[in-house]
Design an enzyme around this catalytic site. Sequence first.
Site, short mmCIF file in Angstrom:
data_model
loop_
_atom_site.label_atom_id
_atom_site.label_comp_id
_atom_site.label_asym_id
_atom_site.label_seq_id
_atom_site.Cartn_x
_atom_site.Cartn_y
_atom_site.Cartn_z
N GLN A 213 0.83 -1.21 0.00
CA GLN A 213 0.00 0.00 0.00
C GLN A 213 0.86 1.26 0.00
O GLN A 213 0.53 2.25 -0.67
CB GLN A 213 -0.97 -0.02 1.19
CG GLN A 213 -2.05 -1.11 0.98
CD GLN A 213 -3.16 -1.07 2.02
OE1 GLN A 213 -3.17 -0.26 2.92
NE2 GLN A 213 -4.11 -1.99 1.87
N HIS B 174 -0.02 3.70 20.02
CA HIS B 174 -1.42 3.31 20.25
C HIS B 174 -1.42 1.87 20.75
O HIS B 174 -1.64 0.93 20.01
CB HIS B 174 -2.26 3.43 18.97
CG HIS B 174 -3.60 2.78 19.10
ND1 HIS B 174 -4.57 3.26 19.94
CD2 HIS B 174 -4.11 1.67 18.53
CE1 HIS B 174 -5.63 2.46 19.89
NE2 HIS B 174 -5.38 1.50 19.04
N ASP C 217 -7.55 7.47 21.55
CA ASP C 217 -7.01 7.51 22.91
C ASP C 217 -7.15 8.92 23.48
O ASP C 217 -7.50 9.11 24.64
CB ASP C 217 -5.54 7.07 22.90
CG ASP C 217 -5.37 5.75 22.17
OD1 ASP C 217 -5.91 4.74 22.63
OD2 ASP C 217 -4.71 5.74 21.11
P1 NAX Z 1 -12.88 -5.32 10.57
O1 NAX Z 1 -12.24 -6.65 10.64
O2 NAX Z 1 -14.34 -5.17 10.82
O3 NAX Z 1 -12.62 -4.70 9.12
C1 NAX Z 1 -11.37 -4.72 8.51
C2 NAX Z 1 -11.61 -4.78 7.02
O4 NAX Z 1 -10.34 -4.66 6.37
C3 NAX Z 1 -12.23 -6.09 6.55
O5 NAX Z 1 -13.39 -5.80 5.80
C4 NAX Z 1 -11.13 -6.72 5.69
O6 NAX Z 1 -11.67 -7.43 4.58
C5 NAX Z 1 -10.36 -5.49 5.25
N1 NAX Z 1 -8.99 -5.76 4.82
C6 NAX Z 1 -8.12 -6.68 5.29
N2 NAX Z 1 -6.98 -6.64 4.59
C7 NAX Z 1 -7.12 -5.68 3.66
C8 NAX Z 1 -6.29 -5.20 2.62
N3 NAX Z 1 -5.08 -5.71 2.40
N4 NAX Z 1 -6.76 -4.20 1.85
C9 NAX Z 1 -7.98 -3.71 2.04
N5 NAX Z 1 -8.83 -4.13 2.99
C10 NAX Z 1 -8.40 -5.11 3.80
O7 NAX Z 1 -12.03 -4.38 11.53
P2 NAX Z 1 -12.39 -2.94 12.13
O8 NAX Z 1 -13.11 -3.12 13.40
O9 NAX Z 1 -13.00 -2.10 11.06
O10 NAX Z 1 -10.93 -2.41 12.50
C11 NAX Z 1 -9.97 -2.15 11.51
C12 NAX Z 1 -8.61 -1.90 12.13
O11 NAX Z 1 -8.63 -0.80 13.01
C13 NAX Z 1 -8.09 -3.08 12.98
O12 NAX Z 1 -6.72 -3.29 12.65
C14 NAX Z 1 -8.20 -2.55 14.40
O13 NAX Z 1 -7.26 -3.16 15.24
C15 NAX Z 1 -7.90 -1.10 14.18
N6 NAX Z 1 -8.30 -0.18 15.24
C16 NAX Z 1 -7.47 0.87 15.51
C17 NAX Z 1 -7.77 1.83 16.44
C18 NAX Z 1 -6.85 2.97 16.70
O14 NAX Z 1 -7.14 3.73 17.63
N7 NAX Z 1 -5.75 3.18 15.98
C19 NAX Z 1 -9.00 1.73 17.25
C20 NAX Z 1 -10.05 0.87 16.64
C21 NAX Z 1 -9.57 -0.37 15.95
O15 NAX Z 1 -9.38 -1.38 16.90
#
Ligand code: NAX
Length: 327
Positions: A112, A187, A159
């Site tokens: 990416q 984070h 956070d």
């Molecule tokens: P989900 O598992 O609901 O959604 C993630 C989506 O990403 C899925 O639809 C999957 O198909 C897609 N995906 C996977 N690999 C991909 C790729 N190579 N290219 C494009 N799409 C891809 O997770 P969600 O609850 O939406 O969370 C997403 C991310 O945010 C996770 O890594 C989570 O840990 C992180 N977070 C980060 C936070 C922060 O404060 N920085 C807080 C919230 C969240 O936990």
Amino acid sequence: NKQPVRVAVTGAAGQIGYSLLFRIASGDMLGKDQPVILQLLEITPALKALGGVVMELRDCAFPLLADIVTSDDPMVAFKDADYALLVGAMPRKAGMERGDLLGANGGIFKPQGEALNAVASRDVKVLVVGNPANTNALIAQQNAPDLDPRQFTAMVRLDHNRAVSQLAEKTGQPVSEIRNVTIWGNHSSTQYPDLSQATVGGQNALSLVDQEWYAGTYIPTVAKRGAAIIEARGLSSAASAASAAIDHMRDWALGTPEGQWVSMGIPSDGSYGIPEGLIYGFPVRTSGGKYEIVQGLDVSDFSRGKMDATAQELTEERDEVRKLGLV
Ligand code: NAX
């Protein structure tokens, strides 16, 4: 009438995407006068579900939503992107070591970064939300040598917002009275939610709460809030994460209010003794689409220890991804 800008979102069919896209399209991120083109990236098996989200986006008839592009190819989704929100990531599975997690995410954030380097707007603003967010941002950045490293940021705003809200609740004041909370570092559970500069209704926050509550309750409550949400909801935070992503991008693009700052994960320039190059949460002010670190803050011994501990964790993560050849 403004020309539309291009906003790329990865992981667009996921939980966070389901909150985030509607708020971007309604103008919460870039303003109620700024049309947007959404460029949505998903993995191939999720494209059908993404199609359903696109149907709903269209059904909202958002006046600002000029167009929607979907793809499983980052070279398409990132084409000419002015903003890129990298949300999709590989979640930690039971028994996974940190190195495995970083390696799996390297497989996502290296290509990416390369695609952003090749096709995004030269001024693209990148926010990494997908965990481990700081180090994923580093991987993308290091694989985009033609872009300014400062164009790559990581989200510590959730956070930050949690820290504001917990302080408001404790002091019985509205969140609008809280100023200048900082999230330093990663984070992760080593983050340091710092109240030493914070004010509540103009009064020093630490004069209103006792040190034991601050160190023993407040800091761990903010740092472990994500786990508490999972425990209660059975799912990780999504709407609040999306809201924080909106806040991060809005403040970066449109500026922080006079006299206030926010926390952003940005490349360290060595300020406050944080090793240069780490993507680290700092207090920042923004204006004209640029951010700068708030300088000259006093750092107590208590703060120093916590700031160094979270820097140490990020240094170890950087060493791991170096070993894996990702940066
Ligand atoms: P989900 O598992 O609901 O959604 C993630 C989506 O990403 C899925 O639809 C999957 O198909 C897609 N995906 C996977 N690999 C991909 C790729 N190579 N290219 C494009 N799409 C891809 O997770 P969600 O609850 O939406 O969370 C997403 C991310 O945010 C996770 O890594 C989570 O840990 C992180 N977070 C980060 C936070 C922060 O404060 N920085 C807080 C919230 C969240 O936990």
